[in-house]
Design a protein around this motif. Structure first.
Motif, PDB file in Angstrom:
ATOM      1  N   ALA A  68       0.869  -1.182   0.000  1.00  0.00           N
ATOM      2  CA  ALA A  68       0.000   0.000   0.000  1.00  0.00           C
ATOM      3  C   ALA A  68       0.903   1.229   0.000  1.00  0.00           C
ATOM      4  CB  ALA A  68      -0.909  -0.003   1.224  1.00  0.00           C
ATOM      5  N   LYS A  70       0.721   4.433   0.076  1.00  0.00           N
ATOM      6  CA  LYS A  70       0.652   5.671   0.853  1.00  0.00           C
ATOM      7  C   LYS A  70       1.493   5.610   2.118  1.00  0.00           C
ATOM      8  CE  LYS A  70      -3.427   5.483   3.892  1.00  0.00           C
ATOM      9  NZ  LYS A  70      -4.033   4.141   3.708  1.00  0.00           N
ATOM     10  N   ALA A  71       1.833   4.391   2.574  1.00  0.00           N
ATOM     11  CA  ALA A  71       2.678   4.267   3.769  1.00  0.00           C
ATOM     12  C   ALA A  71       4.032   4.932   3.546  1.00  0.00           C
ATOM     13  CB  ALA A  71       2.859   2.804   4.140  1.00  0.00           C
ATOM     14  N   ARG A 158     -15.136  -1.859  -4.040  1.00  0.00           N
ATOM     15  CA  ARG A 158     -14.702  -1.733  -2.647  1.00  0.00           C
ATOM     16  C   ARG A 158     -15.936  -1.774  -1.769  1.00  0.00           C
ATOM     17  NH1 ARG A 158     -10.733   2.642   0.231  1.00  0.00           N
ATOM     18  NH2 ARG A 158     -10.879   1.735   2.311  1.00  0.00           N
ATOM     19  N   MET A 172     -11.838   1.444   9.346  1.00  0.00           N
ATOM     20  CA  MET A 172     -12.271   1.930   8.040  1.00  0.00           C
ATOM     21  C   MET A 172     -13.410   1.092   7.482  1.00  0.00           C
ATOM     22  SD  MET A 172      -8.575   3.091   6.569  1.00  0.00           S
ATOM     23  CE  MET A 172      -9.050   4.137   5.202  1.00  0.00           C
ATOM     24  N   HIS A 204     -12.695  -5.584  -3.018  1.00  0.00           N
ATOM     25  CA  HIS A 204     -11.703  -5.004  -2.118  1.00  0.00           C
ATOM     26  C   HIS A 204     -12.411  -4.733  -0.798  1.00  0.00           C
ATOM     27  CE1 HIS A 204      -9.161  -1.199  -1.049  1.00  0.00           C
ATOM     28  NE2 HIS A 204      -8.649  -2.281  -0.491  1.00  0.00           N
ATOM     29  N   TYR A 206     -11.509  -3.656   2.935  1.00  0.00           N
ATOM     30  CA  TYR A 206     -10.447  -3.187   3.840  1.00  0.00           C
ATOM     31  C   TYR A 206     -11.108  -2.608   5.061  1.00  0.00           C
ATOM     32  CZ  TYR A 206      -6.564  -0.379   5.558  1.00  0.00           C
ATOM     33  OH  TYR A 206      -5.588   0.169   6.341  1.00  0.00           O
ATOM     34  N   SER A 209      -6.553  -0.688  10.231  1.00  0.00           N
ATOM     35  CA  SER A 209      -5.108  -0.611  10.135  1.00  0.00           C
ATOM     36  C   SER A 209      -4.498  -0.695  11.540  1.00  0.00           C
ATOM     37  CB  SER A 209      -4.848   0.723   9.438  1.00  0.00           C
ATOM     38  OG  SER A 209      -3.644   1.289   9.726  1.00  0.00           O
ATOM     39  N   GLN A 210      -3.182  -0.902  11.598  1.00  0.00           N
ATOM     40  CA  GLN A 210      -2.417  -0.891  12.864  1.00  0.00           C
ATOM     41  C   GLN A 210      -3.030  -1.817  13.916  1.00  0.00           C
ATOM     42  OE1 GLN A 210       0.449  -0.344  13.704  1.00  0.00           O
ATOM     43  NE2 GLN A 210       0.338  -0.300  15.890  1.00  0.00           N
ATOM     44  N   GLU A 287      -3.036  -6.381   1.486  1.00  0.00           N
ATOM     45  CA  GLU A 287      -2.310  -5.147   1.175  1.00  0.00           C
ATOM     46  C   GLU A 287      -1.753  -4.584   2.467  1.00  0.00           C
ATOM     47  OE1 GLU A 287      -5.102  -2.332  -0.452  1.00  0.00           O
ATOM     48  OE2 GLU A 287      -6.524  -2.674   1.156  1.00  0.00           O
ATOM     49  N   LEU A 288      -0.424  -4.463   2.487  1.00  0.00           N
ATOM     50  CA  LEU A 288       0.243  -4.006   3.695  1.00  0.00           C
ATOM     51  C   LEU A 288       1.080  -2.773   3.395  1.00  0.00           C
ATOM     52  CD1 LEU A 288       1.593  -7.468   4.891  1.00  0.00           C
ATOM     53  CD2 LEU A 288      -0.521  -6.346   5.622  1.00  0.00           C
ATOM     54  N   GLY A 289       1.030  -1.820   4.286  1.00  0.00           N
ATOM     55  CA  GLY A 289       1.873  -0.632   4.174  1.00  0.00           C
ATOM     56  C   GLY A 289       2.915  -0.637   5.280  1.00  0.00           C
ATOM     57  N   ARG A 290       2.473  -0.189   6.460  1.00  0.00           N
ATOM     58  CA  ARG A 290       3.442   0.000   7.545  1.00  0.00           C
ATOM     59  C   ARG A 290       4.153  -1.290   7.953  1.00  0.00           C
ATOM     60  NH1 ARG A 290       0.651   3.061  11.415  1.00  0.00           N
ATOM     61  NH2 ARG A 290      -1.275   2.853  10.264  1.00  0.00           N
ATOM     62  N   TYR A 391       4.293   6.477   7.071  1.00  0.00           N
ATOM     63  CA  TYR A 391       3.522   7.643   7.539  1.00  0.00           C
ATOM     64  C   TYR A 391       4.434   8.677   8.190  1.00  0.00           C
ATOM     65  CZ  TYR A 391       0.024   4.291   6.388  1.00  0.00           C
ATOM     66  OH  TYR A 391      -0.713   3.366   5.693  1.00  0.00           O
TER      67      TYR A 391
HETATM   68  C1  PLP Z   1      -3.855   3.011   4.294  1.00  0.00           C
HETATM   69  C2  PLP Z   1      -4.321   1.815   3.607  1.00  0.00           C
HETATM   70  C3  PLP Z   1      -3.571   0.635   3.673  1.00  0.00           C
HETATM   71  C4  PLP Z   1      -2.305   0.506   4.437  1.00  0.00           C
HETATM   72  O1  PLP Z   1      -2.461   0.493   5.812  1.00  0.00           O
HETATM   73  P1  PLP Z   1      -1.235   0.084   6.738  1.00  0.00           P
HETATM   74  O2  PLP Z   1      -1.700   0.279   8.121  1.00  0.00           O
HETATM   75  O3  PLP Z   1      -0.103   1.004   6.389  1.00  0.00           O
HETATM   76  O4  PLP Z   1      -0.863  -1.324   6.412  1.00  0.00           O
HETATM   77  C5  PLP Z   1      -4.040  -0.456   2.972  1.00  0.00           C
HETATM   78  N1  PLP Z   1      -5.185  -0.382   2.259  1.00  0.00           N
HETATM   79  C6  PLP Z   1      -5.932   0.735   2.172  1.00  0.00           C
HETATM   80  C7  PLP Z   1      -7.173   0.734   1.378  1.00  0.00           C
HETATM   81  C8  PLP Z   1      -5.530   1.865   2.856  1.00  0.00           C
HETATM   82  O5  PLP Z   1      -6.288   2.968   2.795  1.00  0.00           O
END
Ligand code: PLP
Length: 411
Positions: A68, A70-71, A158, A172, A204, A206, A209-210, A287-290, A391
């Motif tokens: 993801a 945006k992280a 989504r 979310m 999708h 979602y 997070s965290q 989908e992983l960011g952080r 972030y």
């Molecule tokens: C922000 C976001 C992520 C990433 O979240 P993390 O906590 O960084 O893993 C994944 N999917 C969607 C749709 C997001 O908005």
């Protein structure tokens, strides 16, 4: 029973050499000279790779791991990840351009986010990536833009599920949300996609997070799969892709423990069996960011003043909230807690004191450490904020008070 003060998880992903933190095989003081300025962010490519390797060893082979963006959308980081993850999830045209500069195949890229503008949808269609539609208007707009561009629109829905990710830092899903199409309206959205002749890719889902709790991640993942199975008969085409979100957290604050990835892996093995039995060839995506980049990065700033106010030590640095909003406690936190922070060139110093680290902004919000036990530090020393690979810079108000910018390096 003795009560102990909660501690941060030790940041033992980094070595120490002559009192100094080492990142990417370079001691921090040398790195600062090499970069030529503080403040900066440094991300360690080996730690990022190791994290993906660990994920692959613990999760079933069938699971596709997406990043993801945006992280951490730094182009060098995204380039590095293009070779080791299975796909990118992004949320703006600019992020898409960064992703398209890599070798990642366009059919492994998806775009989410509310309020996508018509030009953004057209760009996504032209690129051939999947758009995760967040509303009925967006589905109609996709058909309009598909005609304009002269190419098919790949669309996933989504879903705003009725359930939510328990014990999650940022929710979310569940209840009224600006994200996705409410679960109960999804059958109508699928009818619309069919009528408009869009290319249906999947779902999708979602929901947060965290999260550091493996059991609640497992529960949400299985609810997401159940939901897709229930909706299967309404779909205009087989569900090629099912993105069940992520939410894997990392420990930031005293007392927090790392996520039990073995437990997540075990429950995902059962989940994969269920997906193959009920949905057939659907690819399961997380989908992983952080979780991928967060622990691989540090923020570094320099102490420019040391002062005593009514008995309390203040270390004043050349950067703070303007570069690292999250570490200041102002990025969605309800109660401010200290990130793991240290003096990066004084790691083995025996002398410890209680000090507060503040940035240069004229606001009391600019606080990087509130009365922490730290090596005794002075002007010129380097403050390190750990757990800063996600972030950080792009999630901070860099223009606030017109201070110099921070730079980013991948080492
Ligand atoms: C922000 C976001 C992520 C990433 O979240 P993390 O906590 O960084 O893993 C994944 N999917 C969607 C749709 C997001 O908005």
């Amino acid at each position: 029973m003795t009560r102990t003060t909660p501690q941060h998880v030790p940041m033992n992903q980094y070595r120490t050499e002559n009192n100094c933190l080492v990142i990417g095989n370079t001691p921090l003081d040398i790195l600062a000279h090499r970069i030529g300025q503080t403040p900066f962010y440094a991300y360690d490519r080996n730690l990022i790779s190791q994290r993906v390797t660990t994920l692959r060893s613990k999760l079933p082979d069938q699971v596709h791991i997406h990043y993801a963006m945006k992280a951490n959308p730094m182009p060098a980081v995204v380039q590095h990840l293009a070779g080791i993850v299975d796909g990118f999830d992004l949320a703006s045209h600019q992020e898409m351009l960064v992703a398209l500069d890599t070798t990642m195949s366009t059919d492994q890229i998806s775009m989410a986010g509310p309020g996508k503008r018509p030009q953004e949808l057209a760009a996504a269609i032209a690129a051939g990536i999947t758009v995760n539609a967040e509303s009925f208007n967006e589905i109609e707009q996709l058909a309009i833009q598909s005609d304009r561009v002269g190419l098919p629109a790949n669309v996933a829905v989504r879903i705003n599920p009725a359930f939510e990710l328990k014990s999650s830092g940022m929710k979310m899903g569940g209840g009224p949300k600006q994200f996705g199409i409410d679960e109960e309206s999804v059958p109508d959205a699928l009818v619309k996609i069919k009528q408009l002749g869009l290319n249906f890719i999947g779902f999708h889902i979602y929901s947060g997070s965290q999260n550091l709790n493996a059991a609640s991640i497992a529960e949400t993942q299985s609810q997401a799969v159940d939901l897709a199975i229930r909706l299967q008969s309404d779909c205009p085409a087989p569900i090629a892709k099912l993105n069940i979100g992520g939410g894997f957290g990392i420990p930031y604050f005293p007392g927090e423990k790392p996520l039990d990835l073995n437990q997540v892996g075990d429950s995902m093995a059962t989940l994969c069996d269920r997906v193959s039995a009920e949905l057939g060839k659907t690819s399961l995506i997380i989908e992983l960011g952080r979780y991928i980049v967060g622990e691989a990065g540090i923020y570094v700033c320099k102490i420019v003043d040391r002062k005593l106010s009514r008995g309390q030590v203040f270390l004043v640095t050349d950067g703070g909230l303007n570069h690292h909003l999250a570490a200041s406690g102002n990025f969605g936190q309800i109660i401010r807690k200290n990130y793991p922070v240290t003096i990066g060139n004084k790691l083995s110093t025996q002398q410890i004191e209680t000090a507060s680290i503040v940035g240069p902004l004229c606001t009391p919000l600019d606080l990087l450490a509130d009365k922490m036990q730290l090596p005794v530090a002075d002007i010129g020393d380097l403050v390190v904020v750990f757990q800063s690979g996600a972030y950080g810079l792009t999630a901070s108000p860099g223009m606030f008070l017109s201070q110099p910018e921070a730079v980013e390096v991948l080492v």
